[in-house]
Design a protein around this motif. Structure first.
Motif, short mmCIF file in Angstrom:
data_model
loop_
_atom_site.label_atom_id
_atom_site.label_comp_id
_atom_site.label_asym_id
_atom_site.label_seq_id
_atom_site.Cartn_x
_atom_site.Cartn_y
_atom_site.Cartn_z
N CYS A 1 111.98 90.85 24.36
CA CYS A 1 111.34 91.17 25.64
C CYS A 1 110.31 92.26 25.35
O CYS A 1 109.13 92.09 25.62
CB CYS A 1 112.38 91.65 26.64
N HIS B 1 113.55 84.49 31.66
CA HIS B 1 113.38 85.15 32.95
C HIS B 1 113.80 84.22 34.09
O HIS B 1 114.18 84.68 35.16
CB HIS B 1 111.93 85.62 33.13
N GLU C 1 113.23 84.66 25.02
CA GLU C 1 113.50 86.03 24.55
C GLU C 1 114.67 86.02 23.56
O GLU C 1 115.74 85.47 23.83
CB GLU C 1 113.78 86.95 25.74
N ASP D 1 116.05 93.66 29.32
CA ASP D 1 116.46 92.25 29.45
C ASP D 1 117.46 91.75 28.40
O ASP D 1 117.43 90.57 28.01
CB ASP D 1 115.22 91.33 29.45
#
Ligand code: PEP
Ligand code: MN
Length: 336
Positions: A103, A272, A298, A309
């Motif tokens: 991230c 996300h 990610e 994240d």
């Protein structure tokens, strides 16, 4: 409005039609596709007499485009756009790419370790945020210019193109060696930023806003393309709905819908989109099956200690397994 020409039109006749249209103060785009040549018109076409154009020898048909987006409209440009990211790395028109990485850029070792792992697993583009749009002003904001330097080092060491997010146009000179400039969900409607990026020649990754419709996403892409930059990749990354079981609701239907409406490549970010590492692989597989031109994933070498994240970050091993699964799905992916 689009004017569809007959096969093999005489250049002299095209030239005289184009100069007549330009006299009417219209912006004229000639698109020579694999099957047809199309003249796209942008501007006030209300006074153009469609019937008289239709009677011309070289004209097969004339259509008004109802949608407010023109340049990015598939009616304007029927063939898929292929975005040229780096030598040998193209996306769109049957070219599929996976962008993977942390991230945010945290330090040199983290980026190199993750970059090597995702490269071995088959990712072709390294991602990493140097300028991070965080909900809290007290959360890690990214390493800034130093973060971009670290990404560039990894790019040079591994020969992998890089993608990173811009939040403020004043930072554009720092992105000279970044191969794809990302516009994040929160900036999708930062129109001044989009206009400036339209003046560059860089590939742009435009992420769908948290609460944006597909048409709003296309209008934002139109801003970039109206400025002269057609190297745009669209990214579905989940939208806000009433559902709370996932961080966002990943709108996989956006993939075939967008591919019908626009010629631009479309990728999906299931990280996300779900906010949960366990859900990333199934949603990546679904995105590939739905016809996405690529993925953004990610990956972190130590997700539990990630500065941003971590809950949605895959370990390099889990990323390797995702890559194997999507390779099995790709031959069956939906094609329009
Ligand atoms: C990101 O990709 O780093 C990011 C912040 O994503 P989004 O803009 O989709 O939230
Ligand atoms: Mn993130």
């Amino acid at each position: 409005m689009v004017i569809i020409l007959r096969d093999n039109p005489a250049q002299k006749q095209i030239d005289s039609l184009v100069s007549w249209l330009k006299e009417k103060n219209l912006d004229v785009h000639i698109v020579k596709g694999a099957e047809q040549t199309i003249i796209g018109l942008i501007g006030d076409t209300s006074k153009i007499d469609i019937d008289s154009i239709k009677t011309m020898d070289i004209v097969e048909d004339v259509k008004r485009i109802q949608e407010p987006y023109k340049n990015v409209n598939r009616k304007f440009h029927p063939d898929d756009t292929v975005v040229d990211i780096a030598p040998g790395v193209k996306i769109g028109g049957g070219n599929f790419q996976v962008m993977a990485g942390p991230c945010s850029v945290e330090d040199r070792n983290q980026v190199l370790e993750v970059a090597e792992a995702v490269k071995v697993a088959g990712a072709s583009i390294l991602r990493g945020g140097a300028f991070k749009p965080r909900t809290s002003p007290y959360a890690f904001q990214g390493l800034g210019p130093k973060g971009l330097e670290i990404l560039e080092d990894a790019k040079n060491k591994l020969g992998m193109p890089i993608v990173s997010e811009i939040m403020d146009i004043s930072k554009l000179p720092l992105f000279d060696n970044v191969d794809i400039i990302q516009v994040g969900a929160r900036n999708m409607q930062n129109f001044e930023l989009l206009k400036e990026l339209g003046k560059t020649k860089k590939p742009i990754l435009l992420k769908r806003g948290l609460s944006s419709t597909i048409q709003e996403l296309l209008m934002s892409a139109e801003y970039i393309m109206a400025g002269g930059n057609g190297q745009i990749i669209l990214c579905e990354r989940g939208i806000r709905t009433f559902e709370t079981a996932t961080r966002n609701t990943l709108d996989i239907s956006a993939v075939p819908v967008l591919k019908e409406l626009t010629h631009l490549p479309v990728i999906v970010d299931p990280s996300h989109g779900t906010g949960n590492a366990r859900l990333v692989k199934p949603m990546a597989m679904a995105s590939v099956a739905a016809g996405a031109d690529g993925l953004m994933i990610e990956v972190h070498n130590d997700p539990v200690h990630a500065l941003c994240d971590g809950a949605q970050a895959l370990t390099p091993e889990a990323f390797g397994s995702l890559m194997e699964s999507i390779a099995r799905i790709r031959p069956f992916a939906y094609k329009r």
